[in-house]
Enzyme design. Structure first.
Site, PDB file in Angstrom:
ATOM      1  N   LYS A 174       0.809  -1.221   0.000  1.00  0.00           N
ATOM      2  CA  LYS A 174       0.000   0.000   0.000  1.00  0.00           C
ATOM      3  C   LYS A 174       0.845   1.276   0.000  1.00  0.00           C
ATOM      4  O   LYS A 174       0.499   2.281  -0.584  1.00  0.00           O
ATOM      5  CB  LYS A 174      -0.932  -0.004   1.220  1.00  0.00           C
ATOM      6  CG  LYS A 174      -1.885   1.185   1.277  1.00  0.00           C
ATOM      7  CD  LYS A 174      -2.873   0.985   2.429  1.00  0.00           C
ATOM      8  CE  LYS A 174      -3.839   2.154   2.523  1.00  0.00           C
ATOM      9  NZ  LYS A 174      -3.200   3.359   3.062  1.00  0.00           N
TER      10      LYS A 174
ATOM     11  N   PHE B  71      -5.713  13.994 -12.925  1.00  0.00           N
ATOM     12  CA  PHE B  71      -4.445  13.476 -13.439  1.00  0.00           C
ATOM     13  C   PHE B  71      -4.153  14.161 -14.777  1.00  0.00           C
ATOM     14  O   PHE B  71      -5.089  14.535 -15.503  1.00  0.00           O
ATOM     15  CB  PHE B  71      -4.511  11.952 -13.633  1.00  0.00           C
ATOM     16  CG  PHE B  71      -4.346  11.160 -12.363  1.00  0.00           C
ATOM     17  CD1 PHE B  71      -3.179  10.461 -12.102  1.00  0.00           C
ATOM     18  CD2 PHE B  71      -5.360  11.119 -11.418  1.00  0.00           C
ATOM     19  CE1 PHE B  71      -3.024   9.737 -10.936  1.00  0.00           C
ATOM     20  CE2 PHE B  71      -5.217  10.394 -10.248  1.00  0.00           C
ATOM     21  CZ  PHE B  71      -4.043   9.705 -10.003  1.00  0.00           C
TER      22      PHE B  71
END
Length: 555
Positions: free
Chosen positions: A104, A380
């Site tokens: 993670k 993004f």
């Protein structure tokens, strides 16, 4: 620049200056170096009569390999609120070492929306997790010691419920044998380890209001059962006092700062798939007394973190959120729409529209709690105008609003619009928060309610042993507790490969665990593990100290 390079270049202010922004005198800060400190219990207690600020929850769609940026958005929104002249503070969880060294990664935001000091936050920080591990381990040692010295409580060795913990992903410890090696080492029995963030001690630290409440809750924990099935409590082993001593400092919230020198509380860190996934009640309540707006987050997708925040944390702490922000990305919409990760850079409006079903399900779910929701489209550079507009149009058709957020690239400048819209929604006063189910429902009905209302399952599968266990707990007086569903974070189902918004599925329950001290029943669904394993190539392989003495590979 990379996230870690941005964090290293941060112009941090002394933590006393950050505390002053919230009206915390320097004498009420316990400094850990120059850039982090704990806030004294005496100061927190003195704020009790102050009016609460507005509470904003940041949640997200189901995680995808494309990345959603929930913590980044939480930090960016907090900075954005301050940038438009609001007195705002953020509250997030501490990072667990297991995921940091696994897959993670860190948990301090990213780009120009980060909390610093990033390396400290993702490693030992102020030692809270070590204290929780030690307190948990002390109880484990005292249970086996009690059995060794005569077993006055008549514990049935086959029914010791208290497992051990370590803050590391170590699958080899999931199931073990303890007390081997002969008479001097005690009575052999089966045992096992969970990760520290799944410990009931962690849950209790994050739900307790003060030290007295902490000790009572620790004492209420069920650690074993006798042959007549009656419970043995932590207080019967006389461990609750010493555990509270170990946790005394850990109970105090940690104050740090964002890259833009705005205050941030980072405290507690229960997992959202195998625990309740929210930062501590004491940190959230303290922030609400000191700031006009508090931005907090709940782990993973809204079906896990937000559901538990709204059904467990708010119910237990008497909190009432004023707005919810659901984080989504164009990339994740395309992935939910069937696009492979390697192809996400190419425009595909049709896939965006197809993948929005997952986002729509989360919007519907949040609305069921009576709290207004706004979608933050975490931007993004590969996103096209047409793709962003497709998400906005979809959300508008859902009766909500989506706002483009560019905090990763621009910091607070990229979240001013989002911050302004969130404030406007709060000012409209439309929040009418209520938990999804009432306390008086049966435990199994509560499980079915979450499974059918949030996951859209057709049925819950549980054998007679599990159903009877739930009924036994109801007869013992635990029927009014909420349920904490432990399932995969990647899907509304218990199958991590099923993206989108599936229906017609079943939720199989593997086991149930009573967390009597924390005040909820953990329901383990599907193949979810309370001790994660490391991936084939763990992040730890790339973490090292470079020639300049700096940590590389952590984030």
């Amino acid at each position: 620049m990379s996230d870690i390079e941005i964090a290293r270049a941060a112009n941090k202010k002394p933590i006393q200056e950050i505390g002053a922004k919230l009206g915390i005198p320097s004498e009420d800060l316990l400094p850990f170096g120059h850039d982090k400190a704990k806030v004294s219990a005496e100061f927190i207690k003195a704020q009790a009569d102050k009016e609460d600020g507005k509470l904003i929850l940041v949640t997200a769609i189901n995680p995808t390999p494309a990345g959603e940026g929930k913590t980044t958005t939480t930090v960016g929104l907090g900075d954005g609120l301050n940038a438009i002249g609001k007195n705002a503070c953020i509250c997030i969880r501490e990072a667990s070492l297991g995921p940091n060294f696994g897959m993670k990664g860190g948990a301090a935001g990213g780009g120009y929306a980060q909390v610093v000091p990033m390396e400290d936050m993702n490693l030992h920080f102020t030692g809270d997790f070590h204290a929780i591990t030690s307190a948990h381990s002390l109880l484990a040692a005292m249970i086996d010691n009690h059995i060794y010295w005569g077993n006055e409580q008549e514990i049935d060795l086959r029914r010791v419920a208290w497992r051990r913990v370590v803050d590391m992903n170590d699958r080899a410890l999931r199931n073990i044998n303890v007390s081997l090696g002969g008479v001097a080492n005690g009575f052999p029995r089966e045992g096992g380890f969970d990760i520290t963030v799944a410990s009931e001690v962690m849950a209790i630290l994050c739900l307790a209001n003060d030290l007295a409440d902490l000790q009572k809750r620790l004492g209420d924990m069920i650690v074993a059962y006798r042959r007549d099935r009656s419970p043995v409590y932590c207080r019967d082993i006389k461990a609750d006092g010493a555990m509270t001593v170990l946790l005394q400092q850990a109970m105090q919230p940690n104050l740090v700062q964002t890259l833009e020198n705005n205050p941030a509380f980072v405290h507690g860190g229960p997992f959202a798939n195998i625990a309740h996934g929210c930062n501590s009640v004491v940190a959230t309540k303290t922030a609400l007394k000191l700031a006009d707006y508090v931005v907090t987050e709940a782990g993973f997708g809204a079906d896990l973190g937000a559901e538990k925040f709204l059904n467990i944390k708010c119910r237990k702490a008497g909190l009432s959120p004023d707005a919810v922000v659901i984080v989504a990305t164009v990339r994740a919409m395309k992935m939910n729409g069937g696009v492979k990760k390697d192809d996400l850079g190419a425009e595909n409006v049709a896939a965006v529209k197809e993948g929005c079903a997952n986002l729509g399900r989360h919007i519907e779910n949040i609305q069921k709690f009576g709290v207004p929701a706004v979608v933050a489209i975490n931007h993004f550079v590969t996103d096209t105008e047409a793709e962003v507009q497709a998400v906005k149009d979809y959300v508008k058709d859902m009766g909500a609003e989506a706002v483009l957020a560019q905090h990763w690239e621009k910091g607070s400048e990229g979240t001013k619009e989002l911050a302004t819209r969130v404030c406007a929604i709060i000012d409209e006063g439309k929040s009418d928060y209520a938990p999804l189910y009432k306390d008086e429902l049966s435990l199994f009905t509560k499980i079915e309610t979450v499974a059918k209302e949030i996951y859209r399952a057709d049925e819950v599968i549980a054998d007679a042993k599990i159903r009877n266990q739930l009924k036994d707990w109801e007869e013992q007086g635990y029927g009014n507790l909420p349920v904490c569903m432990a399932k995969t974070q990647y899907s509304f189902t218990t199958d991590p490969t099923l993206r989108g918004a599936p229906t017609g599925h079943s939720v199989p329950i593997r086991e149930v665990r009573l967390s009597a001290g924390a005040g909820f029943v953990v329901v383990v669904c599907g193949d979810i593990m309370t001790m994660p394993g490391l991936p084939r190539k763990p992040a730890a392989e790339s973490i090292h100290i470079n020639d300049a003495g700096q940590i590389e590979g952590l984030f």
